[in-house]
Scaffold this motif. Structure first.
Motif, mmCIF file in Angstrom:
data_model
loop_
_atom_site.group_PDB
_atom_site.id
_atom_site.type_symbol
_atom_site.label_atom_id
_atom_site.label_comp_id
_atom_site.label_asym_id
_atom_site.label_seq_id
_atom_site.Cartn_x
_atom_site.Cartn_y
_atom_site.Cartn_z
ATOM 1 N N GLU A 1 34.039 141.937 66.159
ATOM 2 C CA GLU A 1 35.312 141.235 66.282
ATOM 3 C C GLU A 1 35.635 140.479 65.002
ATOM 4 O O GLU A 1 36.790 140.430 64.563
ATOM 5 C CB GLU A 1 35.264 140.272 67.482
ATOM 6 N N PHE A 2 34.598 139.886 64.385
ATOM 7 C CA PHE A 2 34.831 139.172 63.133
ATOM 8 C C PHE A 2 35.192 140.143 62.020
ATOM 9 O O PHE A 2 36.053 139.841 61.186
ATOM 10 C CB PHE A 2 33.607 138.348 62.733
ATOM 11 N N ALA A 3 34.560 141.298 61.982
ATOM 12 C CA ALA A 3 34.896 142.292 60.960
ATOM 13 C C ALA A 3 36.369 142.675 61.045
ATOM 14 O O ALA A 3 37.042 142.863 60.019
ATOM 15 C CB ALA A 3 34.007 143.524 61.115
ATOM 16 N N GLU A 4 36.888 142.781 62.259
ATOM 17 C CA GLU A 4 38.311 143.088 62.425
ATOM 18 C C GLU A 4 39.181 141.962 61.868
ATOM 19 O O GLU A 4 40.231 142.214 61.261
ATOM 20 C CB GLU A 4 38.627 143.320 63.905
ATOM 21 N N LEU A 5 38.749 140.716 62.072
ATOM 22 C CA LEU A 5 39.485 139.572 61.537
ATOM 23 C C LEU A 5 39.531 139.631 60.012
ATOM 24 O O LEU A 5 40.595 139.487 59.393
ATOM 25 C CB LEU A 5 38.831 138.273 62.004
ATOM 26 N N THR A 6 38.384 139.849 59.380
ATOM 27 C CA THR A 6 38.319 139.921 57.921
ATOM 28 C C THR A 6 39.200 141.034 57.383
ATOM 29 O O THR A 6 39.936 140.853 56.398
ATOM 30 C CB THR A 6 36.869 140.148 57.464
ATOM 31 N N LYS A 7 39.147 142.187 58.041
ATOM 32 C CA LYS A 7 39.913 143.337 57.557
ATOM 33 C C LYS A 7 41.410 143.186 57.808
ATOM 34 O O LYS A 7 42.213 143.938 57.253
ATOM 35 C CB LYS A 7 39.374 144.615 58.189
ATOM 36 N N ALA A 8 41.789 142.213 58.625
ATOM 37 C CA ALA A 8 43.208 141.886 58.788
ATOM 38 C C ALA A 8 43.649 140.834 57.778
ATOM 39 O O ALA A 8 44.760 140.902 57.240
ATOM 40 C CB ALA A 8 43.469 141.396 60.213
ATOM 41 N N VAL A 9 42.780 139.855 57.526
ATOM 42 C CA VAL A 9 43.152 138.736 56.659
ATOM 43 C C VAL A 9 43.264 139.163 55.196
ATOM 44 O O VAL A 9 44.243 138.829 54.508
ATOM 45 C CB VAL A 9 42.136 137.580 56.801
ATOM 46 N N LEU A 10 42.290 139.903 54.691
ATOM 47 C CA LEU A 10 42.262 140.203 53.261
ATOM 48 C C LEU A 10 43.487 141.005 52.805
ATOM 49 O O LEU A 10 44.111 140.654 51.789
ATOM 50 C CB LEU A 10 40.958 140.906 52.893
ATOM 51 N N PRO A 11 43.898 142.059 53.501
ATOM 52 C CA PRO A 11 45.113 142.763 53.071
ATOM 53 C C PRO A 11 46.373 141.899 53.169
ATOM 54 O O PRO A 11 47.298 142.046 52.371
ATOM 55 C CB PRO A 11 45.193 143.960 54.028
ATOM 56 N N ALA A 12 46.410 140.996 54.142
ATOM 57 C CA ALA A 12 47.578 140.121 54.291
ATOM 58 C C ALA A 12 47.691 139.134 53.141
ATOM 59 O O ALA A 12 48.795 138.668 52.813
ATOM 60 C CB ALA A 12 47.499 139.372 55.620
ATOM 61 N N LEU A 13 46.573 138.793 52.513
ATOM 62 C CA LEU A 13 46.597 137.854 51.387
ATOM 63 C C LEU A 13 47.151 138.475 50.113
ATOM 64 O O LEU A 13 47.723 137.780 49.280
ATOM 65 C CB LEU A 13 45.181 137.342 51.103
ATOM 66 N N GLY A 14 46.980 139.789 49.947
ATOM 67 C CA GLY A 14 47.400 140.445 48.718
ATOM 68 C C GLY A 14 48.843 140.159 48.333
ATOM 69 O O GLY A 14 49.121 139.726 47.202
#
Length: 390
Positions: free
Chosen positions: A37-50
Protein backbone atom coordinates in the motif's frame (compact mmCIF):
# COMPACT_ATOMS: atom_id res chain seq x y z
CA UNK A 1 -3.78 37.72 25.63
CA UNK A 2 -7.50 36.95 25.68
CA UNK A 3 -9.09 34.51 23.27
CA UNK A 4 -11.24 35.71 20.38
CA UNK A 5 -13.86 34.16 18.15
CA UNK A 6 -13.18 33.08 14.59
CA UNK A 7 -10.03 31.60 13.15
CA UNK A 8 -6.51 32.82 13.65
CA UNK A 9 -5.11 34.66 10.62
CA UNK A 10 -1.74 33.04 9.96
CA UNK A 11 -0.27 35.55 7.51
CA UNK A 12 3.41 34.86 7.97
CA UNK A 13 5.18 33.74 4.77
CA UNK A 14 5.35 30.15 6.03
CA UNK A 15 4.39 27.88 7.54
CA UNK A 16 1.13 28.65 5.78
CA UNK A 17 -2.46 27.64 6.37
CA UNK A 18 -3.07 23.93 5.75
CA UNK A 19 -6.28 23.22 3.79
CA UNK A 20 -8.91 21.02 5.38
CA UNK A 21 -8.53 18.51 2.53
CA UNK A 22 -4.84 18.11 3.34
CA UNK A 23 -5.50 17.84 7.07
CA UNK A 24 -8.08 15.11 6.46
CA UNK A 25 -5.69 13.24 4.16
CA UNK A 26 -3.00 13.34 6.83
CA UNK A 27 -5.44 11.97 9.42
CA UNK A 28 -5.39 8.54 7.74
CA UNK A 29 -3.95 5.65 9.76
CA UNK A 30 -0.20 5.18 9.48
CA UNK A 31 0.64 2.17 7.32
CA UNK A 32 3.55 -0.22 6.91
CA UNK A 33 6.21 1.71 4.98
CA UNK A 34 7.57 -1.61 3.65
CA UNK A 35 4.21 -2.85 2.39
CA UNK A 36 2.48 -2.73 -1.01
CA UNK A 37 0.00 0.00 0.00
CA UNK A 38 2.87 2.36 0.77
CA UNK A 39 4.56 1.55 -2.54
CA UNK A 40 1.37 2.65 -4.29
CA UNK A 41 1.46 5.92 -2.34
CA UNK A 42 5.08 6.61 -3.34
CA UNK A 43 4.40 5.80 -6.98
CA UNK A 44 1.51 8.27 -6.95
CA UNK A 45 3.31 11.08 -5.15
CA UNK A 46 6.58 11.19 -7.10
CA UNK A 47 5.04 11.63 -10.59
CA UNK A 48 2.65 14.27 -9.21
CA UNK A 49 5.62 16.31 -7.95
CA UNK A 50 7.29 16.52 -11.36
CA UNK A 51 4.96 19.16 -12.85
CA UNK A 52 5.16 21.24 -9.66
CA UNK A 53 8.95 21.49 -10.03
CA UNK A 54 8.76 21.64 -13.82
CA UNK A 55 10.89 18.54 -14.23
CA UNK A 56 10.80 15.08 -15.75
CA UNK A 57 13.78 14.07 -13.60
CA UNK A 58 13.97 12.69 -10.08
CA UNK A 59 12.68 14.58 -7.05
CA UNK A 60 14.19 13.36 -3.77
CA UNK A 61 12.06 13.68 -0.64
CA UNK A 62 13.53 13.86 2.87
CA UNK A 63 11.86 13.97 6.28
CA UNK A 64 13.52 17.32 7.00
CA UNK A 65 13.25 21.07 7.01
CA UNK A 66 14.35 23.20 4.10
CA UNK A 67 17.70 23.56 5.84
CA UNK A 68 18.26 19.83 5.41
CA UNK A 69 17.45 20.15 1.72
CA UNK A 70 20.04 22.96 1.47
CA UNK A 71 22.67 20.65 2.91
CA UNK A 72 21.62 17.77 0.67
CA UNK A 73 22.04 19.93 -2.44
CA UNK A 74 25.60 20.80 -1.44
CA UNK A 75 26.92 17.50 -0.12
CA UNK A 76 25.68 15.50 -3.11
CA UNK A 77 27.40 17.69 -5.70
CA UNK A 78 30.55 19.19 -4.16
CA UNK A 79 33.86 18.25 -2.54
CA UNK A 80 35.78 19.75 0.39
CA UNK A 81 37.43 23.02 -0.58
CA UNK A 82 35.26 23.58 -3.66
CA UNK A 83 34.43 27.21 -4.36
CA UNK A 84 30.78 28.25 -4.53
CA UNK A 85 29.43 31.61 -5.65
CA UNK A 86 26.47 32.97 -3.68
CA UNK A 87 24.48 36.20 -3.89
CA UNK A 88 23.58 38.08 -0.72
CA UNK A 89 19.88 38.74 -1.21
CA UNK A 90 18.65 38.48 2.38
CA UNK A 91 18.63 36.53 5.62
CA UNK A 92 18.15 33.10 4.08
CA UNK A 93 20.84 33.47 1.43
CA UNK A 94 23.13 34.41 4.31
CA UNK A 95 22.16 31.31 6.28
CA UNK A 96 22.73 29.07 3.27
CA UNK A 97 26.17 30.55 2.70
CA UNK A 98 27.05 30.04 6.36
CA UNK A 99 25.97 26.41 6.13
CA UNK A 100 28.17 25.96 3.04
CA UNK A 101 31.14 27.36 4.93
CA UNK A 102 30.62 24.97 7.83
CA UNK A 103 30.67 22.07 5.36
CA UNK A 104 34.20 23.03 4.30
CA UNK A 105 33.35 24.83 1.07
CA UNK A 106 35.00 28.10 0.03
CA UNK A 107 32.15 30.58 -0.18
CA UNK A 108 32.45 33.67 -2.34
CA UNK A 109 29.61 36.14 -1.81
CA UNK A 110 28.41 38.83 -4.19
CA UNK A 111 27.23 41.56 -1.76
CA UNK A 112 23.70 42.91 -1.92
CA UNK A 113 21.47 45.48 -0.25
CA UNK A 114 18.59 43.06 0.58
CA UNK A 115 16.29 45.09 -1.70
CA UNK A 116 17.31 43.45 -4.96
CA UNK A 117 17.62 39.88 -6.19
CA UNK A 118 20.72 38.10 -7.39
CA UNK A 119 22.51 40.27 -9.97
CA UNK A 120 22.91 38.26 -13.21
CA UNK A 121 25.45 40.74 -14.59
CA UNK A 122 27.69 40.47 -11.52
CA UNK A 123 27.41 36.67 -11.58
CA UNK A 124 28.32 36.57 -15.26
CA UNK A 125 31.30 38.89 -14.80
CA UNK A 126 32.66 36.83 -11.93
CA UNK A 127 32.28 33.58 -13.85
CA UNK A 128 33.93 35.07 -16.94
CA UNK A 129 36.90 36.08 -14.76
CA UNK A 130 37.15 32.55 -13.37
CA UNK A 131 39.39 31.26 -16.16
CA UNK A 132 40.72 28.46 -13.95
CA UNK A 133 37.13 27.22 -13.44
CA UNK A 134 37.54 27.11 -9.67
CA UNK A 135 33.87 27.96 -9.04
CA UNK A 136 31.96 24.70 -8.97
CA UNK A 137 28.45 25.96 -8.19
CA UNK A 138 26.32 29.10 -8.26
CA UNK A 139 23.72 29.20 -5.47
CA UNK A 140 20.67 31.48 -5.74
CA UNK A 141 17.60 31.96 -3.55
CA UNK A 142 14.71 32.26 -5.99
CA UNK A 143 12.34 34.01 -3.58
CA UNK A 144 13.99 35.56 -0.53
CA UNK A 145 11.47 35.01 2.26
CA UNK A 146 13.02 37.67 4.44
CA UNK A 147 12.65 40.48 1.89
CA UNK A 148 9.89 39.69 -0.60
CA UNK A 149 12.33 39.85 -3.52
CA UNK A 150 12.33 37.27 -6.33
CA UNK A 151 15.57 36.68 -8.22
CA UNK A 152 15.42 36.28 -12.00
CA UNK A 153 16.67 32.71 -12.33
CA UNK A 154 16.39 32.56 -16.15
CA UNK A 155 18.67 35.60 -16.35
CA UNK A 156 21.15 33.94 -13.98
CA UNK A 157 21.09 30.84 -16.19
CA UNK A 158 21.74 33.02 -19.24
CA UNK A 159 24.66 34.72 -17.47
CA UNK A 160 26.24 31.34 -16.71
CA UNK A 161 25.80 30.27 -20.32
CA UNK A 162 27.16 33.54 -21.73
CA UNK A 163 30.28 33.09 -19.58
CA UNK A 164 30.66 29.55 -20.95
CA UNK A 165 31.12 28.34 -17.40
CA UNK A 166 30.47 24.73 -16.29
CA UNK A 167 29.35 25.62 -12.74
CA UNK A 168 26.28 23.89 -11.38
CA UNK A 169 23.21 26.04 -10.70
CA UNK A 170 21.59 25.40 -7.31
CA UNK A 171 18.34 27.24 -6.54
CA UNK A 172 16.39 27.57 -3.29
CA UNK A 173 12.63 27.62 -4.03
CA UNK A 174 11.51 27.07 -0.45
CA UNK A 175 9.08 30.02 -0.49
CA UNK A 176 8.39 30.10 -4.24
CA UNK A 177 7.58 26.53 -5.27
CA UNK A 178 3.88 26.18 -6.15
CA UNK A 179 3.45 29.94 -5.67
CA UNK A 180 5.67 31.61 -8.29
CA UNK A 181 6.37 30.39 -11.82
CA UNK A 182 9.36 28.03 -11.72
CA UNK A 183 10.78 25.67 -14.36
CA UNK A 184 13.57 23.35 -13.25
CA UNK A 185 14.15 21.67 -16.61
CA UNK A 186 13.50 24.62 -18.91
CA UNK A 187 15.78 26.92 -16.91
CA UNK A 188 18.40 24.14 -16.68
CA UNK A 189 18.67 24.27 -12.92
CA UNK A 190 20.82 21.47 -11.52
CA UNK A 191 19.41 21.20 -8.01
CA UNK A 192 16.16 22.78 -6.85
CA UNK A 193 15.71 22.98 -3.08
CA UNK A 194 12.21 23.13 -1.57
CA UNK A 195 10.21 22.59 1.62
CA UNK A 196 6.68 21.46 2.38
CA UNK A 197 5.39 24.29 4.55
CA UNK A 198 4.74 27.11 2.09
CA UNK A 199 3.25 26.86 -1.39
CA UNK A 200 2.77 23.11 -1.03
CA UNK A 201 0.29 23.85 1.79
CA UNK A 202 1.63 21.24 4.22
CA UNK A 203 3.00 21.45 7.75
CA UNK A 204 6.79 21.64 8.06
CA UNK A 205 8.62 18.35 7.81
CA UNK A 206 9.47 17.53 4.19
CA UNK A 207 12.50 18.75 2.25
CA UNK A 208 13.02 18.24 -1.49
CA UNK A 209 15.77 18.16 -4.08
CA UNK A 210 14.88 18.11 -7.78
CA UNK A 211 17.96 16.85 -9.56
CA UNK A 212 19.30 17.24 -13.11
CA UNK A 213 21.35 14.67 -15.02
CA UNK A 214 24.38 16.95 -14.66
CA UNK A 215 23.89 17.04 -10.87
CA UNK A 216 23.55 13.25 -10.76
CA UNK A 217 26.81 12.95 -12.66
CA UNK A 218 28.48 15.35 -10.21
CA UNK A 219 27.24 13.21 -7.33
CA UNK A 220 29.35 10.36 -8.65
CA UNK A 221 32.58 12.19 -7.86
CA UNK A 222 31.50 14.57 -5.07
CA UNK A 223 33.68 14.15 -1.99
CA UNK A 224 31.73 15.77 0.83
CA UNK A 225 30.63 13.19 3.42
CA UNK A 226 27.02 12.12 3.07
CA UNK A 227 24.93 9.24 4.30
CA UNK A 228 21.39 10.23 5.26
CA UNK A 229 21.39 12.92 2.55
CA UNK A 230 22.77 10.67 -0.20
CA UNK A 231 20.52 10.80 -3.28
CA UNK A 232 21.56 7.44 -4.69
CA UNK A 233 19.99 4.99 -2.21
CA UNK A 234 16.82 7.10 -2.08
CA UNK A 235 16.39 7.19 -5.85
CA UNK A 236 17.11 3.45 -6.06
CA UNK A 237 14.54 2.66 -3.35
CA UNK A 238 11.99 5.04 -4.86
CA UNK A 239 12.03 3.02 -8.09
CA UNK A 240 10.45 0.19 -6.08
CA UNK A 241 8.09 2.53 -4.21
CA UNK A 242 10.07 2.70 -0.99
CA UNK A 243 12.64 4.74 0.97
CA UNK A 244 15.89 3.54 2.58
CA UNK A 245 14.91 5.04 5.95
CA UNK A 246 11.59 5.69 7.65
CA UNK A 247 9.55 8.20 5.62
CA UNK A 248 7.08 10.77 6.94
CA UNK A 249 4.13 8.61 5.91
CA UNK A 250 1.27 10.88 6.86
CA UNK A 251 2.93 13.96 5.38
CA UNK A 252 3.15 12.00 2.13
CA UNK A 253 -0.62 11.44 2.30
CA UNK A 254 -0.98 15.19 2.64
CA UNK A 255 1.49 15.82 -0.19
CA UNK A 256 -0.52 13.61 -2.54
CA UNK A 257 -3.66 15.62 -1.73
CA UNK A 258 -1.85 18.96 -2.08
CA UNK A 259 -0.55 17.98 -5.52
CA UNK A 260 -4.09 16.99 -6.48
CA UNK A 261 -5.38 20.40 -5.39
CA UNK A 262 -2.68 22.21 -7.37
CA UNK A 263 -3.48 20.15 -10.46
CA UNK A 264 -7.19 20.84 -10.09
CA UNK A 265 -6.64 24.59 -9.98
CA UNK A 266 -3.92 24.44 -12.63
CA UNK A 267 -0.44 25.76 -11.93
CA UNK A 268 -0.85 28.71 -14.31
CA UNK A 269 -3.93 29.78 -12.35
CA UNK A 270 -2.09 29.23 -9.05
CA UNK A 271 0.73 31.53 -10.18
CA UNK A 272 -1.72 34.14 -11.49
CA UNK A 273 -3.63 34.09 -8.21
CA UNK A 274 -0.46 34.77 -6.25
CA UNK A 275 0.53 37.62 -8.56
CA UNK A 276 -2.97 39.11 -8.25
CA UNK A 277 -2.80 39.08 -4.47
CA UNK A 278 0.71 40.50 -4.47
CA UNK A 279 -0.33 43.37 -6.73
CA UNK A 280 -3.34 44.17 -4.54
CA UNK A 281 -1.15 44.13 -1.43
CA UNK A 282 1.36 46.52 -2.98
CA UNK A 283 -1.52 48.78 -3.99
CA UNK A 284 -2.62 48.90 -0.36
CA UNK A 285 0.89 49.60 0.94
CA UNK A 286 1.39 52.47 -1.48
CA UNK A 287 -2.04 53.90 -0.74
CA UNK A 288 -1.12 53.93 2.96
CA UNK A 289 1.90 56.02 2.01
CA UNK A 290 4.34 53.31 3.04
CA UNK A 291 7.16 51.72 1.08
CA UNK A 292 7.56 48.17 -0.21
CA UNK A 293 11.05 46.84 0.55
CA UNK A 294 11.62 45.35 -2.92
CA UNK A 295 13.16 48.08 -5.05
CA UNK A 296 12.94 46.52 -8.53
CA UNK A 297 9.54 46.24 -10.23
CA UNK A 298 10.72 43.07 -12.01
CA UNK A 299 11.45 41.32 -8.72
CA UNK A 300 8.31 41.75 -6.62
CA UNK A 301 7.41 38.50 -4.89
CA UNK A 302 4.08 36.82 -5.49
CA UNK A 303 4.39 35.01 -2.16
CA UNK A 304 4.85 37.85 0.32
CA UNK A 305 5.24 41.60 0.64
CA UNK A 306 7.75 43.20 3.02
CA UNK A 307 6.68 46.64 4.26
CA UNK A 308 9.05 49.28 5.62
CA UNK A 309 7.79 51.27 8.60
CA UNK A 310 8.83 54.94 8.90
CA UNK A 311 12.16 55.73 10.53
CA UNK A 312 11.94 55.80 14.33
CA UNK A 313 8.97 53.40 14.55
CA UNK A 314 9.13 49.74 15.55
CA UNK A 315 7.68 47.21 13.13
CA UNK A 316 7.57 44.60 15.88
CA UNK A 317 5.31 46.85 17.94
CA UNK A 318 2.94 47.02 14.97
CA UNK A 319 2.98 43.22 14.69
CA UNK A 320 2.33 42.84 18.42
CA UNK A 321 -0.71 45.13 18.34
CA UNK A 322 -2.13 43.30 15.30
CA UNK A 323 -1.71 39.95 17.04
CA UNK A 324 -3.23 41.14 20.31
CA UNK A 325 -6.15 43.06 18.82
CA UNK A 326 -7.00 41.05 15.72
CA UNK A 327 -5.50 37.58 16.26
CA UNK A 328 -3.33 37.81 13.16
CA UNK A 329 0.32 36.82 12.83
CA UNK A 330 2.58 38.74 10.46
CA UNK A 331 6.19 37.97 9.62
CA UNK A 332 8.95 39.73 11.53
CA UNK A 333 11.97 41.48 10.08
CA UNK A 334 14.97 39.13 10.17
CA UNK A 335 18.66 39.87 10.55
CA UNK A 336 19.52 43.47 9.80
CA UNK A 337 15.85 44.16 8.98
CA UNK A 338 14.67 43.34 12.53
CA UNK A 339 12.25 46.00 13.73
CA UNK A 340 12.34 47.79 10.38
CA UNK A 341 9.83 45.79 8.37
CA UNK A 342 6.88 43.48 8.74
CA UNK A 343 6.03 40.82 6.19
CA UNK A 344 2.56 39.98 4.87
CA UNK A 345 2.35 36.42 3.60
CA UNK A 346 -0.15 35.86 0.78
CA UNK A 347 0.79 32.39 -0.43
CA UNK A 348 -0.55 28.89 -0.34
CA UNK A 349 -4.20 28.23 0.51
CA UNK A 350 -5.41 31.80 0.12
CA UNK A 351 -8.12 33.75 -1.71
CA UNK A 352 -9.33 37.29 -2.41
CA UNK A 353 -11.53 37.58 0.65
CA UNK A 354 -8.81 36.29 2.96
CA UNK A 355 -6.53 38.98 1.55
CA UNK A 356 -9.12 41.68 2.18
CA UNK A 357 -9.47 40.56 5.80
CA UNK A 358 -5.70 40.47 6.17
CA UNK A 359 -5.22 43.99 4.82
CA UNK A 360 -8.09 45.28 6.96
CA UNK A 361 -6.32 43.97 10.05
CA UNK A 362 -3.03 45.49 8.94
CA UNK A 363 -4.62 48.89 8.31
CA UNK A 364 -6.33 48.97 11.70
CA UNK A 365 -3.14 47.81 13.40
CA UNK A 366 -1.05 50.50 11.76
CA UNK A 367 -3.50 53.13 12.90
CA UNK A 368 -3.60 51.80 16.47
CA UNK A 369 0.21 51.71 16.54
CA UNK A 370 0.37 55.39 15.63
CA UNK A 371 1.98 54.86 12.24
CA UNK A 372 1.12 57.89 10.10
CA UNK A 373 -0.76 56.41 7.15
CA UNK A 374 -3.46 57.43 4.73
CA UNK A 375 -6.63 55.39 5.29
CA UNK A 376 -7.26 54.22 1.72
CA UNK A 377 -5.15 51.07 1.57
CA UNK A 378 -7.94 48.52 1.74
CA UNK A 379 -9.98 50.36 -0.89
CA UNK A 380 -6.93 50.44 -3.19
CA UNK A 381 -6.56 46.69 -2.79
CA UNK A 382 -10.26 46.19 -3.49
CA UNK A 383 -9.97 48.23 -6.67
CA UNK A 384 -6.97 46.16 -7.76
CA UNK A 385 -8.92 42.94 -7.14
CA UNK A 386 -12.01 44.29 -8.91
CA UNK A 387 -9.96 45.17 -11.97
CA UNK A 388 -8.39 41.71 -12.01
CA UNK A 389 -11.83 40.06 -11.75
CA UNK A 390 -13.40 42.16 -14.52
Amino acid sequence: MHTTGGRHFLQIPGPTNVPDRVLRAMAAPTIDHRGPEFAELTKAVLPALGPVFGTAGPVVIYPSSGTGAWEAALVNTLSPGDRVLMSETGHFSTLWSELAGRLGLQVEIIPGDWRHGADPTAIGERLAADTAREIKAVCVVHNETSTGVTSRVPDVRAAIDDAGHPALLLVDTISSLASIDYRHDEWRVDVTVAGSQKGLMLPPGLGFNAVSEKALAAAGSAGLPRSYWDWRPIIEANARGFFPSTPATNLLYGLREACTMLAEEGLEHVFARHQRHAAATRAAVRAWGLEVLCADEREHSGALTAVLVPEGLDADAVRRIILEKFDMSLGAGLGKLAGKIFRIGHLGHFNDLTLVGTLGGVQMGLQLAGVPIKPGGVEAALESLREAAA
